[in-house]
Design an enzyme around this catalytic site. Structure first.
Site, PDB file in Angstrom:
ATOM      1  N   SER A 101      -1.786  -3.330   5.585  1.00 42.16           N
ATOM      2  CA  SER A 101      -2.246  -4.437   4.729  1.00 42.16           C
ATOM      3  C   SER A 101      -3.489  -5.072   5.331  1.00 42.16           C
ATOM      4  O   SER A 101      -4.333  -5.615   4.616  1.00 42.16           O
ATOM      5  CB  SER A 101      -1.150  -5.502   4.607  1.00 42.16           C
ATOM      6  OG  SER A 101       0.033  -4.907   4.120  1.00 42.16           O
ATOM      7  N   LYS A 125       4.935   3.758  11.545  1.00 48.08           N
ATOM      8  CA  LYS A 125       3.666   3.089  11.867  1.00 48.08           C
ATOM      9  C   LYS A 125       3.931   1.987  12.901  1.00 48.08           C
ATOM     10  O   LYS A 125       3.166   1.791  13.832  1.00 48.08           O
ATOM     11  CB  LYS A 125       3.089   2.509  10.573  1.00 48.08           C
ATOM     12  CG  LYS A 125       2.149   1.354  10.722  1.00 48.08           C
ATOM     13  CD  LYS A 125       0.739   1.841  10.849  1.00 48.08           C
ATOM     14  CE  LYS A 125      -0.260   0.738  11.112  1.00 48.08           C
ATOM     15  NZ  LYS A 125       0.081  -0.577  10.682  1.00 48.08           N
ATOM     16  N   MET A 128      -2.457   3.504   6.987  1.00 47.94           N
ATOM     17  CA  MET A 128      -2.466   2.425   5.989  1.00 47.94           C
ATOM     18  C   MET A 128      -1.898   1.158   6.607  1.00 47.94           C
ATOM     19  O   MET A 128      -0.920   1.195   7.353  1.00 47.94           O
ATOM     20  CB  MET A 128      -1.592   2.816   4.806  1.00 47.94           C
ATOM     21  CG  MET A 128      -2.068   4.065   4.144  1.00 47.94           C
ATOM     22  SD  MET A 128      -2.490   3.702   2.458  1.00 47.94           S
ATOM     23  CE  MET A 128      -3.043   5.305   1.948  1.00 47.94           C
ATOM     24  N   GLY A 172       8.889   1.940   8.594  1.00 45.55           N
ATOM     25  CA  GLY A 172       7.871   2.944   8.863  1.00 45.55           C
ATOM     26  C   GLY A 172       7.674   3.181  10.357  1.00 45.55           C
ATOM     27  O   GLY A 172       7.763   2.261  11.168  1.00 45.55           O
ATOM     28  N   HIS A 201       0.866  -1.180   0.000  1.00 44.99           N
ATOM     29  CA  HIS A 201       0.000   0.000   0.000  1.00 44.99           C
ATOM     30  C   HIS A 201       0.905   1.233   0.000  1.00 44.99           C
ATOM     31  O   HIS A 201       2.146   1.103  -0.037  1.00 44.99           O
ATOM     32  CB  HIS A 201      -0.939  -0.027   1.204  1.00 44.99           C
ATOM     33  CG  HIS A 201      -0.239  -0.228   2.517  1.00 44.99           C
ATOM     34  ND1 HIS A 201       0.625   0.696   3.054  1.00 44.99           N
ATOM     35  CD2 HIS A 201      -0.234  -1.284   3.382  1.00 44.99           C
ATOM     36  CE1 HIS A 201       1.092   0.255   4.204  1.00 44.99           C
ATOM     37  NE2 HIS A 201       0.606  -0.952   4.427  1.00 44.99           N
ATOM     38  N   GLU A 202       0.299   2.394   0.070  1.00 49.79           N
ATOM     39  CA  GLU A 202       1.090   3.628  -0.073  1.00 49.79           C
ATOM     40  C   GLU A 202       2.124   3.814   1.035  1.00 49.79           C
ATOM     41  O   GLU A 202       3.115   4.505   0.838  1.00 49.79           O
ATOM     42  CB  GLU A 202       0.178   4.847  -0.158  1.00 49.79           C
ATOM     43  CG  GLU A 202      -0.427   4.987  -1.536  1.00 49.79           C
ATOM     44  CD  GLU A 202      -1.203   6.284  -1.705  1.00 49.79           C
ATOM     45  OE1 GLU A 202      -0.640   7.360  -1.445  1.00 49.79           O
ATOM     46  OE2 GLU A 202      -2.370   6.198  -2.092  1.00 49.79           O
ATOM     47  N   HIS A 252       4.031   1.395   2.229  1.00 48.90           N
ATOM     48  CA  HIS A 252       5.201   0.689   1.692  1.00 48.90           C
ATOM     49  C   HIS A 252       5.836   1.494   0.556  1.00 48.90           C
ATOM     50  O   HIS A 252       7.062   1.594   0.444  1.00 48.90           O
ATOM     51  CB  HIS A 252       4.794  -0.681   1.128  1.00 48.90           C
ATOM     52  CG  HIS A 252       4.206  -1.630   2.122  1.00 48.90           C
ATOM     53  ND1 HIS A 252       2.928  -2.109   2.019  1.00 48.90           N
ATOM     54  CD2 HIS A 252       4.726  -2.217   3.232  1.00 48.90           C
ATOM     55  CE1 HIS A 252       2.675  -2.943   3.012  1.00 48.90           C
ATOM     56  NE2 HIS A 252       3.747  -3.021   3.766  1.00 48.90           N
TER      57      HIS A 252
HETATM   58  P1  AMP Z   1       4.671  -4.769   6.829  1.00 48.21           P
HETATM   59  O1  AMP Z   1       4.518  -5.236   5.414  1.00 48.21           O
HETATM   60  O2  AMP Z   1       3.375  -4.470   7.502  1.00 48.21           O
HETATM   61  O3  AMP Z   1       5.587  -5.663   7.627  1.00 48.21           O
HETATM   62  O4  AMP Z   1       5.399  -3.382   6.750  1.00 48.21           O
HETATM   63  C1  AMP Z   1       6.623  -3.215   6.072  1.00 48.21           C
HETATM   64  C2  AMP Z   1       7.178  -1.847   6.373  1.00 48.21           C
HETATM   65  O5  AMP Z   1       6.256  -0.857   5.946  1.00 48.21           O
HETATM   66  C3  AMP Z   1       7.402  -1.618   7.871  1.00 48.21           C
HETATM   67  O6  AMP Z   1       8.623  -0.900   8.042  1.00 48.21           O
HETATM   68  C4  AMP Z   1       6.216  -0.798   8.264  1.00 48.21           C
HETATM   69  O7  AMP Z   1       6.441   0.037   9.367  1.00 48.21           O
HETATM   70  C5  AMP Z   1       6.016   0.034   7.004  1.00 48.21           C
HETATM   71  N1  AMP Z   1       4.644   0.535   6.971  1.00 48.21           N
HETATM   72  C6  AMP Z   1       3.504  -0.183   7.094  1.00 48.21           C
HETATM   73  N2  AMP Z   1       2.415   0.627   7.090  1.00 48.21           N
HETATM   74  C7  AMP Z   1       2.902   1.890   6.963  1.00 48.21           C
HETATM   75  C8  AMP Z   1       2.297   3.180   6.907  1.00 48.21           C
HETATM   76  N3  AMP Z   1       0.983   3.338   6.970  1.00 48.21           N
HETATM   77  N4  AMP Z   1       3.106   4.256   6.779  1.00 48.21           N
HETATM   78  C9  AMP Z   1       4.452   4.110   6.711  1.00 48.21           C
HETATM   79  N5  AMP Z   1       5.074   2.927   6.771  1.00 48.21           N
HETATM   80  C10 AMP Z   1       4.320   1.832   6.890  1.00 48.21           C
END
Ligand code: AMP
Length: 295
Positions: A200, A163, A198, A161, A48-49, A51
Site C-alpha cells: 500500500s 511479504k 506490492m 502474506g 492491492h493484488e 491483498h
Molecule cells: P497490510 O494491509 O499491509 O497490513 O497487509 C495485510 C496482509 O496482506 C498481510 O498479511 C500482508 O502480509 C499481506 N500482503 C501485503 N502485501 C502483500 C504482497 N505483496 N503479497 C502478498 N501478501 C501481501
C-alpha cells in the site's frame, strides 16, 4: 487499479459493511453456528493484488469471506506514518465486492481501544530482531490487534502474506502459544511485473524513488544467484548486496540480514533455511522485502 481488477474472478456481490464490534462478533458467531466455514483476511486497507490474492484463497477455501480494514495505531511508533497511511474505503469496498467478500469489518479506533483499554499480547524472542528491532513495540501492536480480530471474528482460517515474513512467523507463534483454534495460512509475495513487492505504501513513491526501489527485488535475485552458484559465506553475500543498495542515492538501509526462516536468528553460512530480509527507506517511505536463497 486496472492491474488489481484484472485478477478478480468471483461474481460480484456487495459486502455487508460492519463497523460495530459486537454486531460483527454476533454476525460471525451466527455463521459459525450455522456450520459455515469462515475465512478471514486482516488488512490495513488500500487494497492491492497482494491483498486480493489472500481474499481469493480465502474465498476458495471458505463459505463466509471476512475482510477487515483497520489502520491499527498500536503498531505504529511515534513519528511513523499512521496519519499519512493511505486510506480509501470506497475503492476498497469496490475491490472487496469483486473478490466476493461477504463481510467487511471496518471498526473505529475508539471502539477497538476504548477508554481504559489495558491488555496487550507480546510474543517474545522472535520479535527482538529485524522489524522488531527497528520498530520497537510494532509487533506488540500487531499481535494485540490480530488477537482481538480473531476473538471478534472467530474464523476457521486466517490468511497472511509472506511479504511480512516476520509478522507471519510471529502470528503463528501467538496462535500456537495461546491455543487459538484457527489455521494460519501463509501466502506467497505478489509482485509488480518489474519485481517490486506490492505494498500500500508504494503509492507514496515518486517515479524516481519507485525506480530505485527495484533494487530490493534485484538484491534478492543477486543473493539467490550467488547462493545457487555456491557462495556460502553470508558476510560475503551481504557485502555485495550492501554496495548494490548503497548505489541508490534515495535509499537508506534499515536492515539487511540473512536469517533462519523459523528462529529469525542471523546465520553465518547459507543453508536451505536461509532467508534474506531487507528493510529500506526510499525517500520517506519504508519498504520491506524477503526471499529464500536456496529453497
Ligand atoms: P497490510 O494491509 O499491509 O497490513 O497487509 C495485510 C496482509 O496482506 C498481510 O498479511 C500482508 O502480509 C499481506 N500482503 C501485503 N502485501 C502483500 C504482497 N505483496 N503479497 C502478498 N501478501 C501481501
Amino acid at each position: 487499479m486496472n492491474n488489481v481488477v484484472k485478477q478478480v474472478i468471483f461474481p460480484a456481490h456487495l459486502p455487508e459493511i460492519i463497523a460495530d464490534v459486537s454486531a460483527m462478533q454476533h454476525r460471525c458467531l451466527e455463521a459459525r453456528q450455522a456450520g459455515r466455514r469462515i475465512s478471514f483476511v486482516p488488512t490495513m486497507g488500500y487494497l492491492h493484488e497482494g491483498h486480493l490474492s489472500l481474499l481469493q484463497e480465502g474465498r476458495r477455501r471458505g463459505d463466509l469471506l471476512v475482510l477487515s480494514i483497520f489502520v491499527n495505531p498500536a503498531q505504529f511508533g511515534a513519528g511513523e506514518d499512521f496519519e499519512s497511511y493511505p486510506r480509501d474505503l470506497s475503492r476498497d469496498v469496490d475491490l472487496a465486492r469483486r473478490c466476493g467478500v461477504d463481510l467487511l469489518f471496518a471498526p473505529e479506533v475508539k471502539d477497538m481501544y476504548p477508554r481504559g483499554y489495558s491488555t496487550f499480547v507480546d510474543v517474545e524472542g522472535i520479535t527482538d530482531t529485524l522489524c522488531g528491532a527497528s520498530r520497537p513495540g510494532h509487533f506488540r501492536g500487531v499481535t494485540t490487534v490480530v488477537a482481538k480480530l480473531l476473538a471478534i471474528i472467530q474464523p476457521h482460517q486466517a490468511f497472511f502474506g509472506q511479504k511480512d515474513f516476520q509478522q507471519l512467523t510471529v502470528i503463528r507463534r501467538m496462535c500456537t502459544d495461546l491455543n487459538l483454534p484457527v489455521e494460519i495460512v501463509g501466502m506467497p509475495i505478489v509482485r509488480e511485473p518489474d519485481g517490486l513487492a506490492m505494498s500500500s505504501r508504494n503509492v507514496n513513491l515518486s517515479p524516481q524513488e519507485r525506480e530505485q526501489a527495484l533494487v530490493l527485488s534485484r538484491a534478492i535475485s543477486k543473493a539467490r544467484q550467488m547462493a545457487r552458484g555456491g557462495a556460502r559465506e553470508i558476510a560475503e553475500i551481504l557485502t555485495a548486496l550492501r554496495s548494490m543498495l548503497e548505489a541508490q542515492p534515495a535509499l537508506r538501509i534499515d536492515y539487511l540480514q540473512i536469517a533462519h526462516q523459523s528462529t529469525l536468528q542471523e546465520q553465518e553460512r547459507v543453508d536451505a533455511d536461509s532467508v534474506l530480509f531487507l528493510a529500506v527507506f526510499v525517500g520517506r517511505t519504508r519498504l520491506i522485502d524477503n526471499g529464500f536463497l536456496l529453497s
